[in-house]
Motif scaffolding. Sequence first.
Motif, PDB file in Angstrom:
ATOM      1  N   GLY A 145       0.824  -1.200   0.000  1.00 31.75           N
ATOM      2  CA  GLY A 145       0.000   0.000   0.000  1.00 31.75           C
ATOM      3  C   GLY A 145       0.857   1.249   0.000  1.00 31.75           C
ATOM      4  O   GLY A 145       1.774   1.387  -0.796  1.00 31.75           O
ATOM      5  N   LYS A 146       0.592   2.141   0.952  1.00 32.47           N
ATOM      6  CA  LYS A 146       1.356   3.389   1.040  1.00 32.47           C
ATOM      7  C   LYS A 146       2.451   3.319   2.101  1.00 32.47           C
ATOM      8  O   LYS A 146       3.077   4.328   2.412  1.00 32.47           O
ATOM      9  N   GLU A 147       2.725   2.141   2.632  1.00 32.62           N
ATOM     10  CA  GLU A 147       3.632   1.990   3.770  1.00 32.62           C
ATOM     11  C   GLU A 147       5.113   2.089   3.425  1.00 32.62           C
ATOM     12  O   GLU A 147       5.931   2.307   4.307  1.00 32.62           O
ATOM     13  N   ARG A 148       5.497   1.903   2.179  1.00 33.97           N
ATOM     14  CA  ARG A 148       6.913   1.938   1.786  1.00 33.97           C
ATOM     15  C   ARG A 148       7.134   2.870   0.591  1.00 33.97           C
ATOM     16  O   ARG A 148       7.467   2.429  -0.511  1.00 33.97           O
ATOM     17  N   PRO A 149       6.999   4.166   0.819  1.00 39.01           N
ATOM     18  CA  PRO A 149       7.203   5.099  -0.301  1.00 39.01           C
ATOM     19  C   PRO A 149       8.671   5.156  -0.709  1.00 39.01           C
ATOM     20  O   PRO A 149       9.564   5.009   0.118  1.00 39.01           O
ATOM     21  N   ILE A 150       8.897   5.343  -2.001  1.00 31.41           N
ATOM     22  CA  ILE A 150      10.262   5.516  -2.499  1.00 31.41           C
ATOM     23  C   ILE A 150      10.607   7.002  -2.545  1.00 31.41           C
ATOM     24  O   ILE A 150      11.755   7.383  -2.427  1.00 31.41           O
ATOM     25  N   ALA A 151       9.586   7.843  -2.713  1.00 28.61           N
ATOM     26  CA  ALA A 151       9.760   9.298  -2.716  1.00 28.61           C
ATOM     27  C   ALA A 151       8.945   9.861  -1.553  1.00 28.61           C
ATOM     28  O   ALA A 151       7.788   9.501  -1.367  1.00 28.61           O
ATOM     29  N   LEU A 152       9.556  10.741  -0.780  1.00 32.57           N
ATOM     30  CA  LEU A 152       8.927  11.192   0.455  1.00 32.57           C
ATOM     31  C   LEU A 152       8.184  12.522   0.359  1.00 32.57           C
ATOM     32  O   LEU A 152       7.717  13.026   1.361  1.00 32.57           O
ATOM     33  N   GLY A 153       8.030  13.084  -0.808  1.00 34.47           N
ATOM     34  CA  GLY A 153       7.321  14.345  -0.939  1.00 34.47           C
ATOM     35  C   GLY A 153       5.810  14.153  -0.997  1.00 34.47           C
ATOM     36  O   GLY A 153       5.311  13.051  -1.197  1.00 34.47           O
ATOM     37  N   SER A 154       5.088  15.234  -0.788  1.00 37.63           N
ATOM     38  CA  SER A 154       3.626  15.219  -0.914  1.00 37.63           C
ATOM     39  C   SER A 154       3.226  16.066  -2.114  1.00 37.63           C
ATOM     40  O   SER A 154       2.480  17.042  -1.997  1.00 37.63           O
ATOM     41  N   ALA A 157       4.931  14.698  -8.345  1.00 32.80           N
ATOM     42  CA  ALA A 157       6.154  14.001  -8.771  1.00 32.80           C
ATOM     43  C   ALA A 157       6.488  12.851  -7.819  1.00 32.80           C
ATOM     44  O   ALA A 157       6.862  11.761  -8.260  1.00 32.80           O
ATOM     45  N   SER A 158       6.351  13.067  -6.534  1.00 27.33           N
ATOM     46  CA  SER A 158       6.620  12.017  -5.551  1.00 27.33           C
ATOM     47  C   SER A 158       5.553  10.934  -5.620  1.00 27.33           C
ATOM     48  O   SER A 158       5.858   9.741  -5.596  1.00 27.33           O
ATOM     49  N   TRP A 159       4.293  11.344  -5.690  1.00 24.82           N
ATOM     50  CA  TRP A 159       3.208  10.370  -5.753  1.00 24.82           C
ATOM     51  C   TRP A 159       3.355   9.469  -6.972  1.00 24.82           C
ATOM     52  O   TRP A 159       3.123   8.267  -6.900  1.00 24.82           O
ATOM     53  N   ALA A 160       3.770  10.035  -8.112  1.00 27.97           N
ATOM     54  CA  ALA A 160       3.927   9.254  -9.336  1.00 27.97           C
ATOM     55  C   ALA A 160       4.986   8.168  -9.167  1.00 27.97           C
ATOM     56  O   ALA A 160       4.835   7.062  -9.700  1.00 27.97           O
ATOM     57  N   GLN A 161       6.051   8.453  -8.431  1.00 24.91           N
ATOM     58  CA  GLN A 161       7.094   7.443  -8.192  1.00 24.91           C
ATOM     59  C   GLN A 161       6.618   6.346  -7.246  1.00 24.91           C
ATOM     60  O   GLN A 161       7.107   5.217  -7.305  1.00 24.91           O
ATOM     61  N   ASN A 162       5.688   6.671  -6.366  1.00 26.58           N
ATOM     62  CA  ASN A 162       5.223   5.714  -5.370  1.00 26.58           C
ATOM     63  C   ASN A 162       4.122   4.795  -5.887  1.00 26.58           C
ATOM     64  O   ASN A 162       3.859   3.754  -5.282  1.00 26.58           O
ATOM     65  N   ARG A 163       3.495   5.129  -6.994  1.00 27.01           N
ATOM     66  CA  ARG A 163       2.459   4.274  -7.597  1.00 27.01           C
ATOM     67  C   ARG A 163       3.163   3.268  -8.495  1.00 27.01           C
ATOM     68  O   ARG A 163       3.385   3.523  -9.675  1.00 27.01           O
ATOM     69  N   ARG A 164       3.504   2.092  -7.920  1.00 23.19           N
ATOM     70  CA  ARG A 164       4.389   1.189  -8.655  1.00 23.19           C
ATOM     71  C   ARG A 164       4.193  -0.265  -8.275  1.00 23.19           C
ATOM     72  O   ARG A 164       3.609  -0.582  -7.259  1.00 23.19           O
ATOM     73  N   ALA A 165       4.759  -1.123  -9.121  1.00 23.70           N
ATOM     74  CA  ALA A 165       4.938  -2.548  -8.821  1.00 23.70           C
ATOM     75  C   ALA A 165       6.418  -2.831  -9.057  1.00 23.70           C
ATOM     76  O   ALA A 165       6.976  -2.444 -10.086  1.00 23.70           O
ATOM     77  N   VAL A 166       7.061  -3.481  -8.091  1.00 21.58           N
ATOM     78  CA  VAL A 166       8.497  -3.744  -8.153  1.00 21.58           C
ATOM     79  C   VAL A 166       8.719  -5.251  -8.140  1.00 21.58           C
ATOM     80  O   VAL A 166       8.192  -5.958  -7.291  1.00 21.58           O
ATOM     81  N   THR A 167       9.541  -5.728  -9.079  1.00 18.40           N
ATOM     82  CA  THR A 167       9.878  -7.152  -9.150  1.00 18.40           C
ATOM     83  C   THR A 167      11.181  -7.389  -8.395  1.00 18.40           C
ATOM     84  O   THR A 167      12.192  -6.760  -8.681  1.00 18.40           O
ATOM     85  N   ILE A 168      11.124  -8.302  -7.438  1.00 16.42           N
ATOM     86  CA  ILE A 168      12.261  -8.634  -6.598  1.00 16.42           C
ATOM     87  C   ILE A 168      12.645 -10.091  -6.862  1.00 16.42           C
ATOM     88  O   ILE A 168      11.807 -10.995  -6.734  1.00 16.42           O
ATOM     89  N   VAL A 169      13.911 -10.327  -7.216  1.00 18.91           N
ATOM     90  CA  VAL A 169      14.399 -11.691  -7.423  1.00 18.91           C
ATOM     91  C   VAL A 169      14.787 -12.280  -6.073  1.00 18.91           C
ATOM     92  O   VAL A 169      15.501 -11.659  -5.294  1.00 18.91           O
ATOM     93  N   LEU A 170      14.266 -13.460  -5.804  1.00 19.64           N
ATOM     94  CA  LEU A 170      14.589 -14.157  -4.557  1.00 19.64           C
ATOM     95  C   LEU A 170      15.741 -15.108  -4.823  1.00 19.64           C
ATOM     96  O   LEU A 170      15.661 -15.959  -5.695  1.00 19.64           O
ATOM     97  N   ASN A 171      16.829 -14.955  -4.092  1.00 19.50           N
ATOM     98  CA  ASN A 171      17.995 -15.828  -4.291  1.00 19.50           C
ATOM     99  C   ASN A 171      17.921 -17.039  -3.399  1.00 19.50           C
ATOM    100  O   ASN A 171      17.388 -17.088  -2.387  1.00 19.50           O
TER     101      ASN A 171
END
Length: 171
Positions: A145-154, A157-171
Amino acid sequence: MAKLKTALILATMAVAVAGCQKKRPETLPPGPGAVDPGTAPGTGDNMGAAQPGTAAHFKQNIVSDTVLFGLDQYDIDADARRILDSQAQWLTQFPNTRITVEGHADERGTREYNLALGDRRANAAKNYLAARGVSAGRITTISYGKERPIALGSDEASWAQNRRAVTIVLN
């Protein structure tokens, strides 16, 4: 008098919350991009090259690990397709690699709404990858949800960076 007290309480809470926000670092790390492991200083014969099939190798060989979304959106647009196609191509080369797709939202909206929206974003990316031949059994999803923002502004521009899906490779 009661309205004044309520306004003072709300103002005090706003100041307290604003004072607790993390500060943005002065210098940001470089963005994702192709890395030529042979040119890293002091690495010798490809000593700096990422091991194939690892998270570092994934980041070096894809367009991006992050898909961005519009406000209240979770559809896969042309830019997202380009990013996810590069991820699918890498994942088909390493069929034993598992991934997690994280869904995120900006700070606007309730916690519950943003968790549901993050879930829809993560599942949209997962479904696209599965449609491109990546086994759905290799992909888990989680919404922050909104718990882990990548950009801390309100701001937008910040909101646009936080609306995302991130793919994480599990090793």
